[in-house]
Design a protein around this motif. Structure first.
Motif, short mmCIF file in Angstrom:
data_model
loop_
_atom_site.label_atom_id
_atom_site.label_comp_id
_atom_site.label_asym_id
_atom_site.label_seq_id
_atom_site.Cartn_x
_atom_site.Cartn_y
_atom_site.Cartn_z
N LYS A 1 0.85 -1.19 0.00
CA LYS A 1 0.00 0.00 0.00
C LYS A 1 0.88 1.24 0.00
CE LYS A 1 -1.91 1.46 3.76
NZ LYS A 1 -2.73 1.61 4.98
N VAL A 2 0.31 2.34 -0.45
CA VAL A 2 1.04 3.61 -0.50
C VAL A 2 1.31 4.11 0.91
CG1 VAL A 2 0.87 6.03 -1.16
CG2 VAL A 2 0.18 4.25 -2.78
N ASP A 3 2.55 4.50 1.16
CA ASP A 3 2.95 5.04 2.47
C ASP A 3 2.87 6.57 2.39
OD1 ASP A 3 4.10 5.79 4.85
OD2 ASP A 3 5.72 4.32 4.75
N HIS A 4 1.88 7.16 3.06
CA HIS A 4 1.69 8.61 3.02
C HIS A 4 2.58 9.36 4.01
CE1 HIS A 4 -2.23 7.37 1.14
NE2 HIS A 4 -1.78 8.26 0.29
N ASN A 5 3.43 8.63 4.72
CA ASN A 5 4.36 9.27 5.64
C ASN A 5 5.76 9.42 5.04
OD1 ASN A 5 2.47 9.49 7.79
ND2 ASN A 5 2.73 7.30 8.19
N VAL A 6 5.89 9.08 3.77
CA VAL A 6 7.17 9.19 3.08
C VAL A 6 6.98 10.06 1.84
CG1 VAL A 6 8.95 7.93 1.81
CG2 VAL A 6 7.96 6.94 3.88
N LEU A 7 7.87 11.04 1.67
CA LEU A 7 7.87 11.87 0.46
C LEU A 7 9.00 11.37 -0.44
CD1 LEU A 7 7.29 15.43 1.97
CD2 LEU A 7 5.66 14.03 0.71
N ALA A 8 8.63 10.66 -1.51
CA ALA A 8 9.62 10.05 -2.38
C ALA A 8 10.27 11.05 -3.32
CB ALA A 8 8.98 8.91 -3.18
N ARG A 9 9.61 12.18 -3.58
CA ARG A 9 10.15 13.18 -4.51
C ARG A 9 10.85 14.30 -3.75
NH1 ARG A 9 10.60 11.05 -9.20
NH2 ARG A 9 10.55 13.08 -10.21
N MET A 10 12.03 14.68 -4.19
CA MET A 10 12.83 15.69 -3.51
C MET A 10 12.13 17.04 -3.47
SD MET A 10 16.65 14.81 -4.92
CE MET A 10 17.34 16.23 -4.07
N ASN A 11 11.39 17.37 -4.54
CA ASN A 11 10.74 18.69 -4.56
C ASN A 11 9.66 18.79 -3.50
OD1 ASN A 11 9.21 16.82 -6.06
ND2 ASN A 11 8.19 18.46 -7.17
N ASN A 12 8.95 17.67 -3.23
CA ASN A 12 7.95 17.69 -2.16
C ASN A 12 8.60 17.89 -0.80
OD1 ASN A 12 5.84 17.34 -3.91
ND2 ASN A 12 5.56 15.16 -3.51
N ASN A 13 9.73 17.25 -0.60
CA ASN A 13 10.48 17.44 0.65
C ASN A 13 10.90 18.89 0.80
OD1 ASN A 13 12.09 16.05 2.96
ND2 ASN A 13 13.61 17.30 1.89
N ALA A 14 11.30 19.51 -0.32
CA ALA A 14 11.71 20.92 -0.29
C ALA A 14 10.53 21.83 0.05
CB ALA A 14 12.31 21.31 -1.63
N LEU A 15 9.36 21.53 -0.51
CA LEU A 15 8.16 22.32 -0.21
C LEU A 15 7.84 22.28 1.28
CD1 LEU A 15 5.96 21.27 -3.25
CD2 LEU A 15 6.62 23.60 -2.72
N ILE A 16 7.86 21.08 1.85
CA ILE A 16 7.57 20.93 3.28
C ILE A 16 8.62 21.67 4.11
CG2 ILE A 16 7.48 19.25 5.17
CD1 ILE A 16 4.99 19.27 3.43
N THR A 17 9.87 21.58 3.71
CA THR A 17 10.95 22.27 4.44
C THR A 17 10.69 23.77 4.51
OG1 THR A 17 12.56 20.60 3.77
CG2 THR A 17 13.42 22.74 4.48
N GLY A 18 10.37 24.36 3.36
CA GLY A 18 10.13 25.79 3.33
C GLY A 18 8.92 26.20 4.15
N LEU A 19 7.85 25.39 4.08
CA LEU A 19 6.65 25.72 4.87
C LEU A 19 6.98 25.77 6.35
CD1 LEU A 19 3.82 23.57 3.22
CD2 LEU A 19 4.37 25.96 2.84
#
Length: 753
Positions: free
Chosen positions: A516-534
């Motif tokens: 099943k899809v794990d919604h607690n993991v961001l596999a794409r680097m750009n998504n991780n960057a978005l969360i970091t900035g927020l």
């Protein structure tokens, strides 16, 4: 090909295939008929006295076909002051491939075209048709033969009349190879000035192959076949494509003789119109002076200087091979800025661009091609654009086919022992399984696939990791979303009562593993960057207390919903609304990526540009605390992969600023390999938002996330350092596997100067 007509029936019956299906299901029927024995069974069942027509009937075809056959070729030599000799119908050598038991050949014979050879690989139908015509049409010939391997000599035919034969070969399984083989036979068999007349539904893959294989040295015309007066409007439209063989490799614009109605024929006409527009653009570029394609012969004569020597910044568009036969290649030769090969890893290399990526900006623009040259660390790079005439061949075959040709383009530093390296685009995928594919009127083809990688990230153990990806065919170089699939144990179904247990089996309940899809993991680097900035920048997100006021957040672009689901799970005071224009994408996200709406996460089907404009214009509307733009560009030829250019225009950026609350934050993911384009985007952001703009450059250099505060007070390096320390202390309390990557990324955010 397409319907049985009963004897003594005045009104034609409704278009149906052999199985009684509507003609819109013809390609399903063709898939069944890729085997010879199925054709034999079909013709045996019908018997020799019956006949079967696909597509249009003779009354709709007669005028167009006979006019084409009797018109003198425009390419044959002219004698000064004399009109071209009239074409004699009986003297034309005509081939009808895949003839079946259609009456087309009989009608042509009765119209005076008596030198006709019919071929079909079904012995049953050839025997039946020979018996039916031997007395009334004694000179008409019938042969059992595979239309993709015709046993006639080169340049022996004046015309080939194909009624649905190419369509029947171009089914998805076994692929396009039979279509390519057949059309290469057509090219070989026709005399100079000869004509190939193809009656087709012009399905997208058919028209793409047809246009590309007859691009060089062929004059192409497109006609719409009029329908029977009694036919229903929902019946597929039949088109006639006529290609005439030239004596040289000139490029001609396709002549669309009459207008076909998109309104009347929906997707069928729209797909043909789009394919025609794309092909006209390619042909225009090929024939224009600035886009002249040079042959190896012309280059060897010095048309573009001495190729044995490097010439800084030289770019030459060229054609390799003979366009009149099976495989030929279009390419561009690029020399590096330095005039010596001594400082490069290779003197000369070849880069193969798959057909699906040919129109992508990185490969189709001069700036992009120079980027590929720089990345390859090669003094001279030959970029080859694969097309429908060769994209079905294996890479090993293409390399062996190209090697003797490209050796003629090698610089002097490459001696006879030099092995020319071949490169191509690669995503590092080890295995790929398509899970779901659907077509949307707005987005086009949408694909969900499960993949495993080899060596994608040195910090991950990827051997047993499976990722689910979402991609759109319109943006072949962009992965829209990616999710990690994790295994979960689920109990198996209870065994039927009374079923005997095998000897030696254990008594505990059986279980099985599902992914099943794990919604607690961001596999794409750009998504991780978005969360970091927020987390770092927004004054609304300090801490994780549920008692803090709700933060009004809008995300333009859904993808598979991974970013929105992560934000909902880990930042509890966000009130999230996702703006997506296509309901089909939302449905795919829900069905295959576990995306769920609730009171804190909703989807609005709307246009993102219009939504922001209305929010900015409405004084009474509640302002947004966070606005995120994370959407792809649908335009392959744009230097921006994400987002589309509409989202970086000053008018949209100004509306975005006006839609924000006083402490609001605007976030945009920008993906481009064009330095001038990225400079222009940064300039627009600074012009609208002033000094309150920051950015996070990702490792691959193409992708950066921009953050802009409505309050344009400058943010110093010291401010960021203190914010990073505070964020790190707060995330120590969370201690999840994603927190360290956020802490690390936060230290790379910089003010935009």
């Amino acid at each position: 090909m397409g319907r049985k007509k009963k004897q003594q029936q005045k009104q034609p019956e409704e278009n149906t295939t052999a199985g009684g299906e509507n003609q819109q299901d013809l390609f399903k029927t063709f898939r069944y008929f890729t085997r010879r024995e199925n054709w034999d069974e079909f013709f045996t069942t019908r018997g020799g006295g019956d006949y079967f027509e696909w597509y249009a009937e003779w009354p709709q075809l007669q005028s167009l076909i006979t006019t084409q056959l009797l018109s003198p070729s425009s390419f044959l030599p002219e004698i000064a002051g004399e009109a071209p000799p009239a074409v004699q119908a009986a003297e034309l050598a005509i081939l009808v491939p895949g003839c079946g038991n259609s009456k087309l050949s009989e009608h042509l014979y009765d119209a005076g075209f008596t030198d006709i050879t019919n071929v079909d690989f079904s012995k049953v139908v050839i025997a039946d048709m020979l018996r039916r015509n031997v007395r009334e049409r004694p000179t008409m010939k019938w042969r059992v033969m595979d239309m993709a391997r015709i046993e006639f000599g080169d340049k022996t035919l004046d015309a080939i009349v194909d009624k649905g034969g190419l369509d029947a070969l171009m089914v998805p399984d076994p692929g396009y190879e039979l279509g390519r083989l057949y059309l290469s036979e057509v090219k070989r068999l026709l005399k100079d000035g000869g004509k190939y007349i193809c009656l087709t539904l012009a399905e997208s893959r058919v028209s793409a192959l047809l246009f590309s294989m007859f691009r060089f040295g062929w004059k192409t015309s497109l006609y719409t076949i009029p329908k029977e007066p009694s036919s229903k409007n929902l019946e597929p439209q039949t088109f006639m494509v006529v290609v005439e063989k030239d004596t040289c490799a000139s490029v001609y614009e396709i002549s669309a003789v009459d207008k076909y109605s998109v309104e009347s024929h929906g997707n069928q006409a729209r797909e043909l119109y789009e394919a025609l527009e794309r092909e006209q653009k390619v042909r225009s570029e090929c024939s224009s002076g600035s886009n002249k394609l040079y042959s190896i012969k012309e280059l060897s004569l010095g048309a573009k200087g001495n190729l044995k020597e490097f010439e800084p910044d030289r770019m030459i568009k060229l054609i390799l091979g003979e366009p009149g036969v099976f495989h030929f290649y279009i390419g561009v030769l690029v020399d590096a800025q330095q005039d010596s090969g001594s400082n490069f890893s290779d003197y000369f290399a070849v880069y193969l661009v798959p057909n699906i990526l040919v129109d992508v900006w990185l490969f189709s623009s001069e700036e992009g091609q120079k980027i590929i040259l720089a990345d390859s660390d090669t003094a001279r790079l030959l970029i080859i654009f694969l097309n429908y005439s060769n994209s079905g061949a294996s890479m090993d075959y293409i390399q062996s086919d190209l090697t003797p040709l490209v050796k003629q383009l090698a610089p002097r530093l490459c001696d006879d022992t030099y092995e020319i390296p071949f490169m191509t685009s690669s995503e590092g995928i080890d295995q790929r399984v398509v899970v779901h594919e659907v077509t949307s009127a707005l987005t086009g083809t949408i694909v969900v696939e499960d993949v495993t990688y080899h060596d994608r990230d040195e910090n991950r153990e990827l051997e047993d990791m499976v990722f689910r990806r979402l991609s759109f065919h319109r943006s072949p170089s962009v992965v829209q979303s990616e999710a990690l699939l994790t295994e979960v144990q689920t109990p198996s179904k209870t065994m039927n009562k009374g079923k005997q247990k095998k000897s030696g089996s254990k008594s505990h309940k059986a279980s099985s593993n599902e992914r099943k899809v794990d919604h607690n993991v961001l596999a794409r680097m750009n998504n991780n960057a978005l969360i970091t900035g927020l987390m770092l920048i927004s004054t609304h997100l300090k801490g994780f207390s549920c008692t803090r006021p709700m933060v009004e957040t809008v995300v333009i672009g859904l993808g598979a919903g991974m970013l929105a689901m992560f934000m909902k799970n880990w930042i509890p005071n966000l009130n999230i609304e996702v703006i997506k224009i296509d309901q089909v994408v939302v449905d795919v996200a829900k069905e295959h990526f576990g995306f769920k709406e609730d009171e804190r996460l909703r989807v609005r089907i709307a246009d993102g540009i219009e939504f922001v404009r209305e929010k900015a214009d409405c004084e009474a509307a509640r302002k947004l605390d966070i606005l995120i733009v994370d959407a792809d560009s649908p335009y392959k030829s744009s230097p921006l992969s994400c987002p589309s250019e509409d989202f970086v225009e000053e008018s949209f950026l100004q509306n975005s600023k006006n839609s924000l609350s006083e402490e609001g934050l605007f976030v945009i993911n920008v993906v481009s390999r064009s330095s001038p384009t990225k400079v222009a985007v940064r300039s627009s952001l600074k012009k609208v938002f002033g000094k309150g703009v920051l950015y996070l450059q990702l490792d691959d250099d193409d992708d950066e996330v921009m953050f802009a505060l409505k309050n344009d007070s400058p943010i110093t390096e010291d401010d960021l350092s203190k914010a990073c320390d505070k964020l790190e202390r707060s995330l120590e309390l969370v201690n999840h596997n994603w927190t360290q990557s956020v802490i690390t990324a936060s230290k790379s955010i910089r003010p935009l100067r």
